[in-house]
Design a protein around this motif. Structure first.
Motif, PDB file in Angstrom:
ATOM      1  N   GLU A   1      -4.089  -4.272   0.785  1.00 37.14           N
ATOM      2  CA  GLU A   1      -3.291  -4.547  -0.392  1.00 37.14           C
ATOM      3  C   GLU A   1      -1.860  -4.158  -0.111  1.00 37.14           C
ATOM      4  N   TYR A   2      -0.975  -4.992  -0.555  1.00 34.23           N
ATOM      5  CA  TYR A   2       0.418  -4.774  -0.194  1.00 34.23           C
ATOM      6  C   TYR A   2       1.085  -3.703  -1.048  1.00 34.23           C
ATOM      7  N   SER A   3       0.517  -3.475  -2.212  1.00 35.87           N
ATOM      8  CA  SER A   3       1.027  -2.375  -3.039  1.00 35.87           C
ATOM      9  C   SER A   3      -0.049  -1.307  -3.092  1.00 35.87           C
ATOM     10  N   SER A   4       0.358  -0.057  -3.165  1.00 38.99           N
ATOM     11  CA  SER A   4      -0.622   1.022  -3.084  1.00 38.99           C
ATOM     12  C   SER A   4      -0.916   1.587  -4.473  1.00 38.99           C
ATOM     13  N   ALA A   5      -0.994   0.706  -5.435  1.00 43.84           N
ATOM     14  CA  ALA A   5      -1.329   1.155  -6.777  1.00 43.84           C
ATOM     15  C   ALA A   5      -2.796   1.584  -6.812  1.00 43.84           C
TER      16      ALA A   5
ATOM     17  N   ARG B   1       4.709 -22.204  10.568  1.00 40.78           N
ATOM     18  CA  ARG B   1       4.444 -22.056   9.156  1.00 40.78           C
ATOM     19  C   ARG B   1       2.996 -21.608   8.941  1.00 40.78           C
ATOM     20  N   GLU B   2       2.104 -22.166   9.758  1.00 45.37           N
ATOM     21  CA  GLU B   2       0.702 -21.804   9.639  1.00 45.37           C
ATOM     22  C   GLU B   2       0.506 -20.319   9.917  1.00 45.37           C
ATOM     23  N   ARG B   3       1.172 -19.860  10.965  1.00 49.01           N
ATOM     24  CA  ARG B   3       1.040 -18.458  11.327  1.00 49.01           C
ATOM     25  C   ARG B   3       1.568 -17.584  10.198  1.00 49.01           C
ATOM     26  N   TYR B   4       2.656 -18.029   9.596  1.00 50.40           N
ATOM     27  CA  TYR B   4       3.236 -17.256   8.501  1.00 50.40           C
ATOM     28  C   TYR B   4       2.270 -17.220   7.324  1.00 50.40           C
ATOM     29  N   LEU B   5       1.711 -18.378   7.016  1.00 49.88           N
ATOM     30  CA  LEU B   5       0.844 -18.474   5.851  1.00 49.88           C
ATOM     31  C   LEU B   5      -0.443 -17.702   6.053  1.00 49.88           C
ATOM     32  N   SER B   6      -0.919 -17.663   7.298  1.00 53.02           N
ATOM     33  CA  SER B   6      -2.211 -17.042   7.523  1.00 53.02           C
ATOM     34  C   SER B   6      -2.086 -15.569   7.876  1.00 53.02           C
ATOM     35  N   SER B   7      -0.867 -15.068   7.935  1.00 50.93           N
ATOM     36  CA  SER B   7      -0.719 -13.651   8.232  1.00 50.93           C
ATOM     37  C   SER B   7      -1.155 -12.845   7.016  1.00 50.93           C
ATOM     38  N   GLY B   8      -2.050 -11.891   7.248  1.00 49.85           N
ATOM     39  CA  GLY B   8      -2.530 -11.080   6.138  1.00 49.85           C
ATOM     40  C   GLY B   8      -3.712 -11.692   5.422  1.00 49.85           C
ATOM     41  N   LEU B   9      -4.117 -12.878   5.879  1.00 52.66           N
ATOM     42  CA  LEU B   9      -5.272 -13.512   5.259  1.00 52.66           C
ATOM     43  C   LEU B   9      -6.553 -12.890   5.795  1.00 52.66           C
ATOM     44  N   VAL B  10      -7.465 -12.655   4.898  1.00 52.51           N
ATOM     45  CA  VAL B  10      -8.754 -12.110   5.284  1.00 52.51           C
ATOM     46  C   VAL B  10      -9.829 -13.035   4.752  1.00 52.51           C
TER      47      VAL B  10
ATOM     48  N   HIS C   1     -14.492  -5.855  -4.344  1.00 56.27           N
ATOM     49  CA  HIS C   1     -15.304  -5.010  -3.464  1.00 56.27           C
ATOM     50  C   HIS C   1     -14.651  -4.867  -2.095  1.00 56.27           C
ATOM     51  N   ALA C   2     -14.153  -5.978  -1.601  1.00 58.67           N
ATOM     52  CA  ALA C   2     -13.523  -5.955  -0.285  1.00 58.67           C
ATOM     53  C   ALA C   2     -12.319  -5.023  -0.283  1.00 58.67           C
ATOM     54  N   VAL C   3     -11.584  -5.044  -1.368  1.00 59.89           N
ATOM     55  CA  VAL C   3     -10.429  -4.153  -1.476  1.00 59.89           C
ATOM     56  C   VAL C   3     -10.905  -2.709  -1.503  1.00 59.89           C
ATOM     57  N   ALA C   4     -11.961  -2.468  -2.293  1.00 60.84           N
ATOM     58  CA  ALA C   4     -12.485  -1.116  -2.416  1.00 60.84           C
ATOM     59  C   ALA C   4     -12.992  -0.599  -1.078  1.00 60.84           C
ATOM     60  N   GLU C   5     -13.536  -1.500  -0.292  1.00 66.64           N
ATOM     61  CA  GLU C   5     -14.075  -1.090   1.005  1.00 66.64           C
ATOM     62  C   GLU C   5     -12.997  -1.055   2.080  1.00 66.64           C
ATOM     63  N   GLY C   6     -11.799  -1.435   1.713  1.00 70.49           N
ATOM     64  CA  GLY C   6     -10.706  -1.395   2.670  1.00 70.49           C
ATOM     65  C   GLY C   6     -10.683  -2.584   3.612  1.00 70.49           C
TER      66      GLY C   6
ATOM     67  N   ALA D   1     -17.115 -18.735   2.272  1.00 67.03           N
ATOM     68  CA  ALA D   1     -16.013 -17.927   2.779  1.00 67.03           C
ATOM     69  C   ALA D   1     -14.693 -18.554   2.388  1.00 67.03           C
ATOM     70  N   VAL D   2     -13.830 -17.745   1.830  1.00 69.20           N
ATOM     71  CA  VAL D   2     -12.483 -18.216   1.510  1.00 69.20           C
ATOM     72  C   VAL D   2     -11.482 -17.251   2.135  1.00 69.20           C
ATOM     73  N   GLN D   3     -10.294 -17.748   2.331  1.00 66.92           N
ATOM     74  CA  GLN D   3      -9.233 -16.922   2.893  1.00 66.92           C
ATOM     75  C   GLN D   3      -8.473 -16.252   1.756  1.00 66.92           C
ATOM     76  N   VAL D   4      -8.394 -14.955   1.807  1.00 61.92           N
ATOM     77  CA  VAL D   4      -7.793 -14.211   0.712  1.00 61.92           C
ATOM     78  C   VAL D   4      -6.668 -13.336   1.236  1.00 61.92           C
ATOM     79  N   LYS D   5      -5.636 -13.289   0.458  1.00 59.64           N
ATOM     80  CA  LYS D   5      -4.504 -12.439   0.802  1.00 59.64           C
ATOM     81  C   LYS D   5      -4.114 -11.669  -0.441  1.00 59.64           C
ATOM     82  N   LYS D   6      -4.163 -10.370  -0.334  1.00 56.41           N
ATOM     83  CA  LYS D   6      -3.836  -9.562  -1.489  1.00 56.41           C
ATOM     84  C   LYS D   6      -2.359  -9.235  -1.451  1.00 56.41           C
ATOM     85  N   LEU D   7      -1.661  -9.698  -2.486  1.00 54.80           N
ATOM     86  CA  LEU D   7      -0.222  -9.490  -2.514  1.00 54.80           C
ATOM     87  C   LEU D   7       0.159  -8.331  -3.417  1.00 54.80           C
ATOM     88  N   GLY D   8      -0.765  -7.938  -4.247  1.00 57.54           N
ATOM     89  CA  GLY D   8      -0.486  -6.853  -5.171  1.00 57.54           C
ATOM     90  C   GLY D   8      -1.670  -6.689  -6.094  1.00 57.54           C
TER      91      GLY D   8
END
Ligand SMILES: [Zn+2]
Length: 152
Positions: free
Chosen positions: A142-146, A63-72, A133-138, A82-89
């Motif tokens: 992000e899971y959606s490419s809007a 479950r941990e691996r699932y939850l932390s997948s995609g976390l930055v 900013h992090a999103v802008a810098e890549g 520092a916080v763990q962030v996951k962009k879902l959209g």
């Protein structure tokens, strides 16, 4: 029509055999060792706590691996936590605060200092900025490419 398949005869004789077999069973009617109502119990690990713990541990890790997948890990540029962030959209960002980040975030400290309840705040606005900013810098996938509302 004349080529009657042997299979048919075979099947019939097998049926006969089965019928005979069934009759014999009915006559004998010996109760099976376990008894008809006693199912073999599914293996519960009550008698094997070590194995139970191992299973639980594996589940937890999965479950941990699932939850932390995609976390930055994102640093708040203002309060340097520092916080763990996951962009879902575009409108859905999952931020996982840890207790240290919550304690050190300047925004939350301000709220605490003014007698507010930081738990009622969803996030530090400066951190939200940092995430943008992090999103802008890549840095943050992000899971959606809007297309982001561009600011240069
Ligand atoms: Zn902050």
């Amino acid at each position: 029509m004349s080529d009657t398949p042997d299979v048919d005869r075979l099947a019939r004789s097998m049926l006969l055999l089965h019928g005979h077999d069934d009759e014999e069973h009915e006559h004998g009617h010996t109760p099976s060792p376990g008894g008809p109502g006693s199912w073999r119990k599914a293996p519960d690990f009550a008698s094997d706590p070590e194995r139970a713990a191992a299973v639980r541990e594996a589940t937890r890790r999965d479950r941990e691996r699932y939850l932390s997948s995609g976390l930055v890990s994102i640093d708040c540029r203002f309060c340097h936590v520092a916080v763990q962030v996951k962009k879902l959209g575009p409108a859905h960002t999952s931020v996982q605060w840890n207790s240290e980040a919550t304690a050190r975030c300047a925004h939350f400290s301000e709220i605490r200092a003014s007698g507010g309840d930081p738990a009622r705040e969803r996030a530090c606005p400066r951190l939200a900025d940092s995430i943008r900013h992090a999103v802008a810098e890549g840095c943050l996938e992000e899971y959606s490419s809007a297309p982001a509302p561009g600011d240069g």
